[in-house]
Design an enzyme around this catalytic site. Structure first.
Site, PDB file in Angstrom:
ATOM      1  N   SER A  74       0.831  -1.211   0.000  1.00 47.85           N
ATOM      2  CA  SER A  74       0.000   0.000   0.000  1.00 47.85           C
ATOM      3  C   SER A  74       0.865   1.261   0.000  1.00 47.85           C
ATOM      4  O   SER A  74       0.595   2.211  -0.731  1.00 47.85           O
ATOM      5  CB  SER A  74      -0.930   0.023   1.216  1.00 47.85           C
ATOM      6  OG  SER A  74      -1.941  -0.941   1.066  1.00 47.85           O
ATOM      7  N   ASN A 154      -6.342  -8.717  -7.382  1.00 46.14           N
ATOM      8  CA  ASN A 154      -6.273  -9.418  -6.102  1.00 46.14           C
ATOM      9  C   ASN A 154      -7.504 -10.254  -5.782  1.00 46.14           C
ATOM     10  O   ASN A 154      -7.434 -11.168  -4.982  1.00 46.14           O
ATOM     11  CB  ASN A 154      -6.016  -8.420  -4.963  1.00 46.14           C
ATOM     12  CG  ASN A 154      -6.994  -7.269  -4.967  1.00 46.14           C
ATOM     13  OD1 ASN A 154      -7.307  -6.706  -6.007  1.00 46.14           O
ATOM     14  ND2 ASN A 154      -7.505  -6.920  -3.807  1.00 46.14           N
ATOM     15  N   CYS A 328      -8.940  -6.878   2.713  1.00 53.27           N
ATOM     16  CA  CYS A 328      -9.022  -5.445   2.998  1.00 53.27           C
ATOM     17  C   CYS A 328     -10.459  -4.953   2.920  1.00 53.27           C
ATOM     18  O   CYS A 328     -10.790  -3.876   3.373  1.00 53.27           O
ATOM     19  CB  CYS A 328      -8.171  -4.662   2.014  1.00 53.27           C
ATOM     20  SG  CYS A 328      -6.546  -5.367   1.793  1.00 53.27           S
TER      21      CYS A 328
END
Lengths: 384, 357
Positions: A74, A154, A328
């Protein structure tokens, strides 16, 4: 079959390898020096970072001088985008091209930049989860300062035509960044051959611990720091280095990127058995994302008539770790933006299951999932 | 052996945290779970501000850690939107005065939450409600009884519970007073012992219902304000701004105090009247549920409560068609509002209840 423990969420994180842990331990015990110190204790820590830098560079075809250690993927994404934006702004270029199904590290940074006056074009993937290079080309403008397209998604694991997109950017003189967090270790990456200007990768997706990542930036790229302070990472990332984690990443990245084709072949066979098994044993299911241009370990299935959250809790009771959307996303109340971007409606997006396997999984794991999943799905469907 | 596994609905507040402690001391095996019901964006707050819903989850997680129990978070925002928020908005627009807590209890706590708990292998759920559950051998039914702490009693919002839901729900706070619950929380070092009780409607933190509805459904048209005899008195600023029984802020002056008597949504008219016009001799209720009885077959003497905090009034209830009930008050009853719940009590026990038509 007795209850087993099956870890099938390797896109969320991987189990640190013994090699990674062995590489960390000296820096947690005796070799605790600060890499910036002049005495030998510090110098040994600095040397460990240098070694890791070389290994990371070699793994992606870069030079050690082009590697910046960060706290993770990130941070690398944030730094790549903000550096390109600041650099572009100086030349009056305030337009960015990215895709609608990037990781939030990219999307939220773009939203921040939009609030700061930048224009962002979000290119949509097709229903298979693939970005068309033509669409990227069509989105370019004279004031485009950056194109950022993820290497592999992802959630649905689709692999993007990065080399082609990089070629287009090069021809148009636009900086190109790729978030390769999910791709490293699964696809052969050579930043020079593939024309990549900036790349983000993360340690904990390739058996290193959490808390370390890398921003690769081609020599001459105008990189600005997110964190100001000391002159670590050539002034581009202040703060005393996470020596142990960096050493671990350096120790494992070579293994992660070697023998990719043989390793992924075995995983792909397990993945295909899992996909076929689910689609044939559970009615009203379909695979999300293209089947061929897909990461070796990614399975993402829309299961009609169930809620992902209940499914995950039931799978957990059976000892199976999986996810719905990305890790996430689980704190968020919204359905996956990735699944929405490829055209799934809200219900189907919320009823999707992601299983991500790797070489540590066995055929027995696949059998176990294929035994448990249909039972659980029919139990959940019976509630409706 | 009995399955003594309980999933406690933990809001992060005092009551549900103390509930865990009380259940543990009785030998139950507890875990906690928090429902995430909305995000700041859903309720019109800036998403960059800290999310209150998330903060509450953290409080609950801290309490669970302290209590040594597992903690889950369930995302029920879709169901909350559908069954509670949307219902609230449409009822208000329809001139009713809805009670969203009742809908939330019915569809979320004793609906989704209980279903989830069963999936996870829990025999019971528990909540921090101030109410007592008792089994009546003679009737063979579970009963719901008011809390001894009259100020905290929450039996009113639970009238919809079915026998199955009651059989699988525990109310560990029910026998105790709020002061005693605070002591339990303090003695056990639960971080939130002094956290204020949640107030009013959770998804409208500023209490501006009309503003919330206008944000969702657009500005509402102005219309006539009339007296019960039809005389025009002035103009109202959108019917959602008024509730039945309201006296202040009706925007007209008159020789006597005037109250909102009713709202005519069809004609977009606000009807005001003198105090005597506020009283009704009877009401009818729909979608009724009975706890003490299997069904209402004949007239039944009991007391009725038409608002959350109100002294129950003597009445007789009789069955109508389609699960509806006629409630005739002994004395005229003040400010009966469409959409509110009427709950019937026999002594301290909940007989049942329904939605006022």
């Amino acid at each position: 079959m007795d209850k087993k423990f099956v870890y099938a969420d390797n896109a969320a994180t991987t189990k640190p390898s013994p090699k990674a842990i062995d590489a960390m331990l000296p820096f947690l015990y005796e070799e605790y020096g600060n890499p910036s110190s002049v005495y030998s204790l510090g110098m040994r820590a600095a040397k460990a970072i240098l070694k890791a830098r070389e290994n990371v560079a070699a793994a992606i075809g870069a030079r050690p001088q082009e590697i910046y250690f960060t706290s993770g993927g990130s941070e690398a994404d944030n730094q790549a985008l903000r550096s390109a934006a600041l650099s572009g702004e100086k030349k009056g270029k305030r337009h960015i091209v990215t895709t609608a199904f990037e990781h939030h590290a990219v999307l939220r940074t773009c939203e921040y930049l939009q609030r700061r006056g930048f224009d962002v074009t979000y290119v949509k993937p097709d229903s298979r989860g693939l970005i068309s290079p033509c669409d990227i080309e069509a989105a370019l403008r004279d004031d485009t300062c950056l194109v950022s397209v993820m290497y592999a998604n992802n959630e649905i694991g689709t692999i993007q035509p990065i080399e082609e997109i990089a070629g287009i950017c090069k021809a148009r003189g636009v900086l190109f960044h790729t978030d390769a967090v999910q791709a490293v270790g699964h696809i052969d990456i050579d930043v020079k051959k593939q024309g990549i200007d900036m790349l983000s990768l993360s340690g904990h997706k390739i058996f290193a611990p959490k808390g370390v990542g890398v921003l690769y930036a081609k020599s001459g790229t105008d990189i600005s720091p997110l964190i100001f302070g000391g002159s670590q990472e050539r002034g581009k990332r202040a703060g005393t280095e996470n020596v142990a984690a960096i050493a671990a990443l350096g120790a494992v990245i070579g293994d992660a990127v070697s023998g990719v084709s043989e390793r992924t072949q075995r995983v792909r066979a397990m993945r295909d058995r899992l996909i076929d098994g689910i689609l044939s044993s559970i009615p009203d299911t379909r695979l999300n994302g293209d089947r061929e241009r897909r990461l070796d370990g990614n399975v993402n299935i829309a299961i009609d008539g169930i809620e992902g959250e209940s499914l995950l809790l039931m799978l957990d009771m059976a000892g199976i770790c999986a996810s719905s959307g990305s890790a996430c996303e689980s704190a968020s109340l919204d359905p996956s933006h990735v699944l929405k971007s490829i055209g799934l409606d809200e219900k189907r997006a919320k009823g999707s299951l992601r299983l991500t396997i790797n070489e540590l999984n066995s055929d027995e794991d696949i059998d176990y999932i294929l035994e448990k999943l249909p039972e659980i799905v029919s139990r959940l469907r019976a509630l409706r | 052996m009995d399955n003594k596994k309980v999933l406690v609905a933990m809001s992060g507040g005092v009551d549900s945290s103390a509930a865990v402690k009380l259940l543990q001391s009785k030998g139950y095996e507890c875990a906690g779970a928090t429902m995430r019901l909305y995000s700041n964006e859903d309720i019109g707050l800036d998403k960059t501000k800290s999310c209150c819903s998330l903060d509450d989850t953290t409080d609950a997680k801290l309490a669970a850690l302290k209590l040594g129990v597992e903690h889950y978070v369930f995302n029920f925002s879709d169901e909350f939107r559908e069954f509670v928020i949307d219902h609230f908005i449409s009822s208000y627009l329809d001139g009713k005065t809805p009670n969203p807590c009742i809908e939330c209890n019915k569809h979320l706590k004793f609906g989704k939450f209980l279903q989830r708990a069963r999936l996870l292998g829990f025999e019971y759920i528990a909540t921090g409600h101030y109410v007592i559950k008792e089994y009546d051998e003679a009737r063979g039914r579970w009963l719901l009884k008011r809390s001894p702490d009259a100020k905290k009693d929450q039996s009113y919002v639970l009238y919809n519970m079915t026998q199955d839901e009651l059989a699988h729900t525990l109310f560990p706070c029910g026998e105790l007073t709020k002061e005693r619950i605070r002591e339990v929380a303090l003695q056990n070092g639960l971080v939130n012992a002094n956290k204020p009780d949640s107030q009013d409607i959770c998804f409208i933190p500023d209490g501006d219902y009309a503003g919330f509805i206008e944000d969702n459904a657009g500005a509402q048209p102005k219309g006539d304000t009339i007296l019960t005899d039809g005389t025009k008195l002035g103009e109202h600023s959108g019917l959602i701004h008024y509730t039945v029984g309201q006296r202040r802020g009706v925007g007209v002056s008159y020789s006597e105090p005037l109250f909102v008597i009713s709202k005519d949504v069809q004609k977009n008219t606000l009807i005001l009247g003198t105090k005597d016009k506020l009283y009704s001799d009877s009401l009818t209720a729909k979608n009724c549920n009975f706890i003490m009885l299997d069904e209402l077959k004949e007239p039944y003497r009991c007391k009725a409560q038409t608002r959350y905090h109100q002294t129950a009034a003597d009445c007789t209830i009789s069955p109508l068609s389609d699960g509806r009930v006629l409630c005739e008050f002994d004395e005229p009853h003040r400010a009966v509002s469409r959409g509110q719940a009427v709950v019937f009590y026999d002594g301290d026990y909940v007989v049942g209840g329904g939605e006022i038509e």
